[in-house]
Design a protein around this motif. Structure first.
Motif, mmCIF file in Angstrom:
data_model
loop_
_atom_site.group_PDB
_atom_site.id
_atom_site.type_symbol
_atom_site.label_atom_id
_atom_site.label_comp_id
_atom_site.label_asym_id
_atom_site.label_seq_id
_atom_site.Cartn_x
_atom_site.Cartn_y
_atom_site.Cartn_z
ATOM 1 N N SER A 48 0.863 -1.174 0.000
ATOM 2 C CA SER A 48 0.000 0.000 0.000
ATOM 3 C C SER A 48 0.900 1.225 0.000
ATOM 4 O O SER A 48 1.841 1.305 0.800
ATOM 5 C CB SER A 48 -0.910 0.025 1.231
ATOM 6 O OG SER A 48 -1.639 1.242 1.290
ATOM 7 N N ASP A 54 -0.627 4.322 0.088
ATOM 8 C CA ASP A 54 -1.455 5.404 0.622
ATOM 9 C C ASP A 54 -1.931 5.080 2.044
ATOM 10 O O ASP A 54 -3.074 5.339 2.424
ATOM 11 C CB ASP A 54 -2.643 5.683 -0.297
ATOM 12 C CG ASP A 54 -3.526 4.458 -0.509
ATOM 13 O OD1 ASP A 54 -3.235 3.399 0.093
ATOM 14 O OD2 ASP A 54 -4.508 4.551 -1.271
ATOM 15 N N GLY A 94 -2.577 2.242 3.681
ATOM 16 C CA GLY A 94 -3.559 1.210 3.958
ATOM 17 C C GLY A 94 -4.926 1.412 3.366
ATOM 18 O O GLY A 94 -5.812 0.587 3.585
ATOM 19 N N ASN A 95 -5.142 2.470 2.626
ATOM 20 C CA ASN A 95 -6.462 2.685 2.021
ATOM 21 C C ASN A 95 -6.687 1.748 0.836
ATOM 22 O O ASN A 95 -7.762 1.158 0.694
ATOM 23 C CB ASN A 95 -6.613 4.141 1.574
ATOM 24 C CG ASN A 95 -6.884 5.068 2.745
ATOM 25 O OD1 ASN A 95 -8.001 5.147 3.241
ATOM 26 N ND2 ASN A 95 -5.846 5.755 3.215
ATOM 27 N N THR A 96 -5.702 1.643 -0.029
ATOM 28 C CA THR A 96 -5.783 0.719 -1.158
ATOM 29 C C THR A 96 -4.529 -0.151 -1.169
ATOM 30 O O THR A 96 -3.471 0.254 -0.668
ATOM 31 C CB THR A 96 -5.895 1.469 -2.497
ATOM 32 O OG1 THR A 96 -4.727 2.294 -2.681
ATOM 33 C CG2 THR A 96 -7.149 2.336 -2.523
ATOM 34 N N TRP A 97 -4.664 -1.336 -1.789
ATOM 35 C CA TRP A 97 -3.561 -2.299 -1.809
ATOM 36 C C TRP A 97 -3.375 -2.843 -3.220
ATOM 37 O O TRP A 97 -4.333 -2.919 -4.001
ATOM 38 C CB TRP A 97 -3.837 -3.445 -0.840
ATOM 39 C CG TRP A 97 -3.884 -3.005 0.591
ATOM 40 C CD1 TRP A 97 -4.938 -2.431 1.243
ATOM 41 C CD2 TRP A 97 -2.824 -3.079 1.533
ATOM 42 N NE1 TRP A 97 -4.608 -2.149 2.548
ATOM 43 C CE2 TRP A 97 -3.300 -2.540 2.760
ATOM 44 C CE3 TRP A 97 -1.514 -3.542 1.491
ATOM 45 C CZ2 TRP A 97 -2.534 -2.469 3.906
ATOM 46 C CZ3 TRP A 97 -0.731 -3.480 2.643
ATOM 47 C CH2 TRP A 97 -1.232 -2.944 3.831
ATOM 48 N N ARG A 98 -2.117 -3.257 -3.499
ATOM 49 C CA ARG A 98 -1.799 -3.897 -4.776
ATOM 50 C C ARG A 98 -1.051 -5.197 -4.515
ATOM 51 O O ARG A 98 -0.203 -5.261 -3.603
ATOM 52 C CB ARG A 98 -0.910 -2.984 -5.635
ATOM 53 C CG ARG A 98 -1.573 -1.717 -6.095
ATOM 54 C CD ARG A 98 -0.631 -0.913 -6.987
ATOM 55 N NE ARG A 98 0.596 -0.533 -6.279
ATOM 56 C CZ ARG A 98 0.698 0.525 -5.479
ATOM 57 N NH1 ARG A 98 -0.369 1.307 -5.287
ATOM 58 N NH2 ARG A 98 1.829 0.811 -4.884
#
Length: 959
Positions: free
Chosen positions: A362, A364, A366-370
């Motif tokens: 992440s 950002d 922990g808001n979005t993950w890849r």
């Protein structure tokens, strides 16, 4: 190496070619100072360098070092813990040492904390007493004499429980089978930590003490493999629930590991694995546990295919364990200097799994993950997170690694060795501008170490400038106000490939207007489904005013408290903040009196501290009267004067009724405590006959030293009984119905101590006994202890057998305690193992006459030591005299005694007479330690001559 691993210099000749080293320390405040420890099995020495290893000086030690603790500020101050549990200090970087304290508990010693301790050289430690108790001590490192030691927490603490962390000191004390936790904030007086009333903790771990607040994991009475997270007020006293049922596990050494991870670089941000219906799910918080949510799974997988995962049925779950090996990366990582980047291993689904593990990143917070890899990798942060280096977790040799210059969005493959390497570890070199890492391992399992230096500086052709950065705002699912502020960071633009150098995460912060989301429930309140904080069923909000007096004021809680370190302003702050309120007048209610350690026992002659607790009432206008139950009473004009406890010393042993009464103008209340005052039981002796007859009542008495020790329990084992007899009295009576040798054991339980004594008694249908006396010189060598009496008894028996030819099976000799030295000779009706050839009463008479004849001819003697001959004489012959030994000193028994008097060396006249034996008086202070016998006073008086009689049922006692 001093050039990041480009060249190495061998140092064997500088420390000695034959020197075996066990550990290396680098001073944390001055990297040029190095300390090497030699192998303690070879020698105990230190090798010290002040020039980064260029030269070393050797210093021998008179103790063996187990661990070292450097001072956080003073580079030359060190604490050393030895293998024999002693703590030493040095103010000269190990060149000279001074003993601080013996019996120190491992890993329970700490340096002072600046801002909380005035003296920078103060040492906090937990020490054990000789009897195994632990207590908390503080003293100066160079002046830790007994007179200069302080004990901040009164009384003992539980072993291995002292924690000194930032502004807080924690100890644990178990009483009544329950652990109680105490905290001191900024080194003020200790207060008991208040969890919800029915949490009933079994175990507690302090997770964090950042920003003047305690984050703790508590295992409650109904939990086994999970813990609840609690967060405190500033003082660390009042705790409220932050998250329930956090997963835990055991480490390789049995240590508890909580599945909670504090994200570096962003205060108040945590990840936790919570157990819900036997499924473990990962949750995230941005406000120190006020709110938690599941992690949104990536939209696409590694190949770009869409991921169908709908909250709350499906989410991303992460493994939160951190590697204990400093040379391998953990399965989750974040850095203070890269506050938005989190790399972790995990899986997508309904719960956390140990299979099908992938790597996720992440950028950002922990808001979005890849998803970045389908297998586990170790990931290192270089250039303040500007470069991420990934290396595959595998047992096979590898030659490639992966690099990302855009916070994990894209990865490039690089070769770092021409020959595949079994990788044992990766080390990122320290330094703000470092782009160097060292890989170490083996080409084969039999080869030597291989070190590979990887330098990425050549990838960058310039340093980053201001235009290479963009602003990035921290948020939680679009909500910019986190912990009462909007925080903006500087991030390098993903398309710019430049070297960041110094920390580029400079931050701007702007306070937000306070909303309900900035407030948590106060102690004693719980959040309901509508978001309101309402009192728990066990909590009485009016109890907050119990410690204030009429005319004063207190802070009346609204049910809310602002999250510590939340920076919001205005808004609903005034509405939710506790309000000063005048203290109401109240009648005393809920009065209790307890001991400070929670026990119902106290030791005679020692201070016992009594605590008066009042649930409600005016503490300043309340009269307290305490009656200790021993004829002494005290009064106090207000409750606050008893805050440190009421100390009292009981001079006598017993059960005392302690009463306390409180009165004010509105009413009164009272409470009672039944206190058992004891003194340590030092010795138990079992008073029992040596020989008795069948079916005759035998008295056994346990004689104690000291004689008064408090409430006791006696456990008796005798005969062939498989179950003991338990009594509250120290004497019992019993009978033996068959002949033989019997063992009697008494165990005396006094508090936590159990002492015992065992004696053997011979049982026959009839026997004869004869009192023996000795030449006076034996008294000069009589130490009056049981071991000596047993050894002399064997010598006397041997001399009797040699002088008379009587088989040893017929003779039992018991040397009696006291001076002058006397003994009892028993003539026993021995029979062979087949039960045949049993001696008759006439045979016993003949043996007795033979023994008396030899004794009166001075034929029985022995050599005590070279040149010291001792004669044995006959005193009296008895027909199994019966003596009643009772604790009241009032009983005397009739003894049938055949007294033999010689007339002209041939005529015997047998007398019958009485013997009275007094009970043992309490031993004098001169009684020797370890002596299981106490002196006995005897008085005799004769009776007129009568016809000789055969021995009847009876018993001869010896104390």
């Amino acid at each position: 190496s001093t050039d990041y691993g480009t060249t190495y210099e061998k140092l064997n000749d500088k420390v000695g070619l034959k020197t075996i080293l066990s550990y290396l320390y680098v001073c944390p405040t001055n990297k040029r100072k190095i300390m090497l420890l030699t192998d303690p099995e070879i020698e105990s020495s230190l090798l010290i360098s002040s020039d980064e290893g260029a030269t070393y000086q050797k210093y021998r030690l008179n103790f063996y070092i187990q661990s070292l603790l450097f001072h956080p500020k003073q580079e030359d101050w060190i604490l050393a813990y030895s293998q024999d549990q002693k703590l030493y200090s040095s103010a000269e970087f190990g060149r000279r040492w001074q003993l601080i304290q013996e019996g120190v508990v491992p890993n329970r010693f700490y340096w002072s904390v600046m801002g909380s301790n005035k003296e920078p050289d103060l040492v906090h430690l937990e020490a054990r007493t000789v009897d195994g108790h632990s207590h908390y001590l503080t003293c100066r490192m160079q002046n830790c004499t007994e007179a200069n030691r302080n004990q901040p927490f009164p009384g003992y603490i539980d072993p291995d429980s002292l924690i000194v962390q930032d502004h807080y000191v924690f100890v644990q004390l178990t009483s009544g089978g329950r652990p109680h936790y105490y905290v001191s904030y900024r080194r003020n007086a200790f207060a008991q930590m208040k969890l919800p009333k029915y949490a009933l903790p079994k175990d507690m771990h302090v997770i964090s003490t950042d920003e003047n607040q305690v984050f703790a994991a508590v295992q409650e009475w109904n939990q086994n493999d999970t813990y609840n997270l609690y967060i405190s007020d500033t003082r660390g006293v009042y705790f409220t629930l932050a998250l329930e049922n956090v997963q835990s596990s055991r480490g390789p050494e049995g240590n508890v590991m909580i599945d909670l991870y504090e994200v570096a670089g962003i205060k108040g941000m945590f990840l936790a694995n919570k157990k819900i219906d036997n499924q473990v799910k990962t949750f995230i918080t941005y406000n120190k546990g006020r709110d938690w949510r599941l992690l949104q799974a990536p939209d696409t997988d590694l190949r770009g295919d869409p991921v169908h995962c709908l909250l709350p049925y499906c989410s991303l779950h992460l493994h939160l364990k951190v590697s204990e090996n400093p040379y391998t990366s953990g399965i989750i990582a974040s850095k203070d200097t890269a506050p938005s980047i989190i790399v972790a291993s995990g899986n997508i689904g309904s719960e956390l799994s140990d299979t099908d593990i992938s790597m996720f990143v992440s950028s950002d917070a922990g808001n979005t993950w890849r998803q970045i890899f389908e297998e586990e990798h170790s990931v290192l942060y270089l250039d303040q997170g500007g470069v991420l280096v990934a290396m595959k977790h595998t047992s096979l040799p590898i030659r490639h690694l992966w690099l990302s210059f855009d916070e994990g969005r894209s990865w490039s493959k690089y070769s770092f060795t021409s020959i595949p390497l079994f990788v044992d570890g990766v080390l990122g070199e320290p330094g703000e501008e470092t782009l160097i890492m060292t890989v170490f391992g083996h080409f084969s399992h039999r080869s030597e170490w291989q070190l590979v230096k990887v330098d990425y500086k050549s990838i960058f052709d310039r340093r980053c400038a201001e235009e290479d950065y963009r602003p990035w705002q921290l948020h939680s699912q679009g909500e910019a106000c986190i912990m009462g502020a909007k925080r903006i960071y500087k991030k390098r633009k993903s398309e710019r490939k430049c070297m960041q150098g110094k920390y580029a995460g400079a931050m701007e912060s702007e306070p937000c207007v306070c909303t309900e989301a900035d407030f948590d429930c106060d102690y004693g309140y719980e959040r309901h489904s509508n978001g309101q904080c309402l009192p728990a069923f066990w909590f009485n909000p009016s109890s907050l005013s119990k410690d204030c007096s009429l005319g004063q004021s207190y802070l009346n809680s609204t049910g809310y408290r602002k999250v510590v370190s939340n920076n919001c302003t205005d808004g609903v702050r005034e509405q939710y903040t506790a309000k000063p309120q005048k203290c109401p007048g109240k009648a005393p209610r809920g009065l209790r009196i307890v001991t400070a350690d929670g026990k119902l026992t106290a030791e005679q002659g020692h201070n016992v501290t009594l605590m008066v607790q009042l649930e409600e009432g005016d503490v300043q206008r309340t009269l307290i009267q305490v009656d200790f139950g021993d004829g002494i009473a005290v009064s106090y004009v207000n409750l606050s004067s008893t805050e440190d406890g009421i100390k009292h010393v009981y001079q006598n042993v017993g059960i005392f009724r302690v009463t306390v009464q409180v009165d004010n103008s509105l009413g009164s209340d009272s409470a009672v405590l039944y206190l058992h005052v004891t003194c340590p039981l030092e010795h138990v002796h079992l008073s029992l006959p040596f020989v008795t007859t069948k079916n005759k009542e035998v008295n056994a008495t346990a004689v104690l030293w000291p004689s008064q020790v408090g409430t006791l329990t006696y456990v008796w084992w005798y005969g062939n009984n498989t179950e003991p007899l338990i009594t509250l009295e120290g004497s019992i009576s019993f009978r033996f119905t068959s002949e033989g040798m019997n063992t009697i054991t008494v165990q005396v339980s006094a508090g936590n101590a159990i002492l015992q004594d065992t004696k053997t008694i011979a049982v026959y249908e009839e026997f004869r006994s004869l009192r023996l006396s000795f030449s006076p010189n034996l008294d000069d060598y009589n130490p009056d202890i049981p071991e000596w009496r047993r050894d002399i008894g064997r010598v006397i028996k041997k001399s009797l057998v040699e002088a008379t030819g009587v088989p040893g099976q017929h003779i039992l000799v018991a040397v009696l305690p006291g001076l002058p030295t006397t003994a009892e000779l028993f003539v026993l009706p021995y029979q062979d193992p087949a039960g045949e050839n049993k001696r008759s009463a006439d045979d016993l008479e003949q043996i007795s006459e033979l023994l008396i004849h030899k004794l009166n001819q001075n034929s029985v003697h022995f050599e005590l030591k070279p040149g010291v001959q001792v004669l044995v004489h006959a005193a009296h012959l008895t027909a199994a005299p019966l003596v009643d030994l009772t604790p009241t000193h009032s009983g005397s028994a009739m003894l049938m005694l055949l007294s033999v008097v010689f007339v002209g060396l041939a005529v015997f006249v047998i007398y019958k007479f009485k013997r009275r034996v007094a009970l043992p008086s309490p031993p004098s202070p001169s009684t020797q330690p370890g002596d299981s016998s106490l002196r006995l006073q005897r008085a005799r008086h004769a009776t007129p001559p009568s016809t000789p009689k055969r021995g009847s049922a009876g018993a001869q006692y010896a104390i």
